[in-house]
Design an enzyme around this catalytic site. Structure first.
Site, PDB file in Angstrom:
ATOM      1  N   ARG A  86     -12.869  -6.113   0.472  1.00 49.68           N
ATOM      2  CA  ARG A  86     -13.816  -5.026   0.261  1.00 49.68           C
ATOM      3  C   ARG A  86     -13.504  -3.796   1.106  1.00 49.68           C
ATOM      4  NH1 ARG A  86     -18.919  -7.939   0.207  1.00 49.68           N
ATOM      5  NH2 ARG A  86     -17.426  -9.511  -0.439  1.00 49.68           N
ATOM      6  N   THR A  87     -13.030  -4.005   2.331  1.00 50.96           N
ATOM      7  CA  THR A  87     -12.651  -2.836   3.132  1.00 50.96           C
ATOM      8  C   THR A  87     -11.490  -2.099   2.469  1.00 50.96           C
ATOM      9  OG1 THR A  87     -13.361  -3.945   5.154  1.00 50.96           O
ATOM     10  CG2 THR A  87     -11.903  -2.076   5.421  1.00 50.96           C
TER      11      THR A  87
ATOM     12  N   LYS B 136       9.872 -10.059  10.808  1.00 52.16           N
ATOM     13  CA  LYS B 136      11.305 -10.202  11.095  1.00 52.16           C
ATOM     14  C   LYS B 136      11.690  -9.553  12.413  1.00 52.16           C
ATOM     15  CE  LYS B 136      12.406  -9.967   6.187  1.00 52.16           C
ATOM     16  NZ  LYS B 136      12.667  -8.910   5.195  1.00 52.16           N
TER      17      LYS B 136
ATOM     18  N   ARG C 126      -5.252  -2.294   8.773  1.00 54.46           N
ATOM     19  CA  ARG C 126      -5.960  -3.446   9.341  1.00 54.46           C
ATOM     20  C   ARG C 126      -4.916  -4.438   9.825  1.00 54.46           C
ATOM     21  NH1 ARG C 126     -11.230  -5.330   7.939  1.00 54.46           N
ATOM     22  NH2 ARG C 126     -11.643  -7.438   8.666  1.00 54.46           N
TER      23      ARG C 126
ATOM     24  N   HIS D 245     -13.731  -1.672  14.351  1.00 50.79           N
ATOM     25  CA  HIS D 245     -13.753  -1.494  12.904  1.00 50.79           C
ATOM     26  C   HIS D 245     -14.686  -0.308  12.672  1.00 50.79           C
ATOM     27  CE1 HIS D 245     -13.655  -2.176   8.742  1.00 50.79           C
ATOM     28  NE2 HIS D 245     -14.410  -3.224   8.617  1.00 50.79           N
TER      29      HIS D 245
END
Lengths: 338, 338, 338
Positions: free
Chosen positions: B57-58, B86, B107, B135
């Site tokens: 949803r974000t 990597k 994120r 957030h």
């Protein structure tokens, strides 16, 4: 039905007139899908594409159809990391996600889930497949293809169609839906060709007969595809059988290739398949030697899917009459795409 | 703060005036989010959406917000196949990826990673959540929702707010950030309702008290939600407890349903939750029987998230005053979305 | 070659004049990639981005390049859930997917797969990497970077270039392709620096010598980077060696840092790397202390990738001369991106 603002969850929503409306609009989408013209009628609109079960071609087909009308697409693929997996109800998911888009297409492994989602959604929802239940745009693109192929051979109507459905008729969502749509037409002859274990559910057969259509059931293919307009093949999954031997027996028995086609079929018989076809040794339900057969319509089915999905978006968002007004000629190389 | 060209990494960047600027712009985004108008002010701009940890949803909310301003979105989801896995440094990742877009939302599961990334980025970076750390857009949309809900009940200001925070106050990033934002206002009364094991960190409690706000701590819910404007519920995860029995005990104790609401709460008390709420038996912190309660604001929170994110993009890319100039009426069906 | 409507599958398609055409167009893309101007020349066009093997930066770079020309992107990432995994042939996949877009970029783990796909596709296909075989846009962006870096130091031509290729020259697709492209120029001196186990294939060395270029092979780095214009480093993967000790020995021996650069290299020597560079202890082929070295061109390589890919799209879709006509000034904050 009224299209504007409606969900499309099941083919049972449609009457014959509705289907003809969709097909008329689909016809008008041809110049856009074939890149003779480009329209931006849905510029600024967002499609929420929620594929809780992956399906590359259905997802990309819907997404491209929306892009071709000028809209943007926001996608979600997969299930594991979704809020639903953390215990969120479909109600909540629908309330939230429907705030992010103008229309939603949703695919979900569970029967009935898309309808449940749609009930809570604040925007129209199109069912992109809910488990073994429904996949209405696939059924519509199949019927649209039948109509176009018949037209190509000079016939104006689906009434009187002779069609053979071949393969897994028990679990094949596609063929169930197609049968239901065909019942809206008159005087259909359906040959159902499958192993005993994978027969069409009796309920559907009875409904078709009760509606006055002719239904023939058989477990051999060759003779039954001799007098049909359409030979519609489907995939037989080996895990449906008790043993590998039995699976191979049946999968082998329903292989259609150019030699069989030439020997048994009428010259204009059209070959269809919901795709993907399994081209591996042992499966190979439609042989690659059919690829140059002009009546192999399997890729036209996929192309028609874009047209039908454009039509559904245009009808539901009520922009049918504005598509052409918002259009211009294409200015990039498009080659001979079709 | 100066928004143009800035990163948004932490709510500690904001003073009260900054927040009010964001909220003013968010208010101006309503006609676009509600599809009365469409703007293409960011046509040609690209949002790089880098979700090294999934959050449907974000991610979709940011993406839709950018689309609603007319921009395109290029997404990356997941971690396993990334160059970081990597051995690439965040510095390199940021140098490269910031060449592909005009603004980035990121994120990442690791605290501080987004700030490290931002330092090397050549374009503004918005923190979409970095582990247990920050957030900021969630905190902003929560505060914006509080403000709008209070306004709806005739109050013009967040000053004097009475709020109950319920559930996991120890690990809940959301409630920590919200407390910090509330400290920018005057005369707040905060009731902190949680099991002993999941209490709000003492440091935050002390900061709030030092700033002159009233803080009440409790491990029972009912009486403490009797005189609040906002009851903000959060999820209690069972793995936080020693035994299943203990978890069930506490999760059961903080369930809010319509009967409790009617018996204990003032008539205008607004119910909030950062979502997803867990609707499974045993969790169910906000009962579904609240769904028809007009003061259940949880879905308005999600809607407000789009507005706040649009505002952040418009401010950071300095197009606030051009949004309306680049707009037109919507020409497709939008129904009654809200 | 004729670009309009063509596939780009291998660098062997290009003659020197073709490459110069691509680079000329890439130069004209600078104002768009640097956000001085925005063009919508491909508005309405769709890029099908098919990454059957993940590669974040190649995928995002192609996608952003297409967005920067005004087009939309429909993406598919991963393999497990694809129809190919269910036995569909590449022929079928190509027939279907090419109905959804105007041009396709495809990456696939299997050598030759992209060419096979292209043969069945109805739209132009760009190879985004097919296993150990080809990755033509990477080779082109490397050569374009060499050209631009030389220009920056006042040289007008790639002819006469002195370049060192360092690291895994056996398995590195990138360095093989670069060598092949360099053979189109005159009088190149190539120093090949690698452990014995990871030497450049003899066939390529012989081709270069036969074409009149000077090739020096060595397993020590320092002296060999003393008189070159470009030091092109690549990653040595530890799994290529019998033991960890041996791997560490070689990986340690080919580390380039600022001290080595200062001591051995000419002042204008440009440092390149195909990225990602491994910044972990034990690998670290290009030390972070080079980050402030103005001749570290590794991030300019990534930026140039966008330009080269924009050029390829513009040439293949035949819109080169329309890009500027469809452009306007950018109206959002772009900062000092480059």
């Amino acid at each position: 039905m009224k299209f504007t603002g409606s969900h499309v969850l099941s083919i049972s929503q449609f009457e014959r007139a509705d289907i003809e409306s969709i097909f008329e609009v689909a016809d008008r989408m041809v110049p856009y899908a074939q890149r003779q013209r480009v329209t931006n009628v849905l510029e600024g609109a967002i499609l929420g594409s929620m594929f809780f079960e992956p399906s590359t071609r259905t997802r990309v087909s819907f997404g491209s159809a929306f892009n071709l009308l000028g809209g943007d697409v926001r996608e979600t693929i997969g299930f594991a990391s979704s809020a639903i997996a953390k215990g969120e109800s479909l109600y909540d998911t629908a309330r939230v996600l429907s705030g992010y888009s103008d229309v939603i297409v949703m695919r979900h492994p569970q029967e009935g889930s898309v309808a449940e989602f749609a009930e809570a959604s604040r925007v129209p929802v199109l069912n992109g497949g809910d488990g073994s239940n429904e996949h209405p745009s696939q059924a519509l693109l199949d019927l649209y293809t039948i109509k176009k192929e018949l037209q190509h051979h000079g016939r104006n109507d689906v009434d009187g169609l002779r069609i053979a459905l071949i393969g897994d008729l028990k679990f094949g969502r596609t063929v169930h839906s197609l049968c239901k749509l065909l019942m809206l037409y008159n005087n259909i002859t359906v040959s159902l060709i499958s192993p005993e274990e994978l027969k069409m559910p009796a309920e559907i057969v009875e409904q078709m007969r009760a509606a006055g259509h002719e239904v023939i059931e058989s477990d051999v293919m060759e003779e039954r595809i001799a007098h049909v307009d359409i030979a519609y093949s489907t995939r037989i999954q080996e895990e449906r059988f008790a043993s590998q031997e039995e699976a191979d027996l049946y999968r082998g028995r329903y292989r259609l290739n150019q030699a069989i086609y030439t020997r048994f079929c009428e010259p204009n018989t059209v070959i269809m398949h919901p795709l993907p076809r399994d081209s591996r040794e042992g499966a190979n339900e439609l042989d690659n030697d059919l690829n140059d057969n002009p009546n192999l319509a399997i890729f036209r089915q996929a192309d028609n899917g874009v047209l039908v999905r454009m039509a559904m978006f245009a009808l539901i968002l009520d922009v049918v009459d504005q598509v052409d007004k918002c259009s211009r000629d294409v200015n990039w190389y498009t080659g001979s795409r079709f």
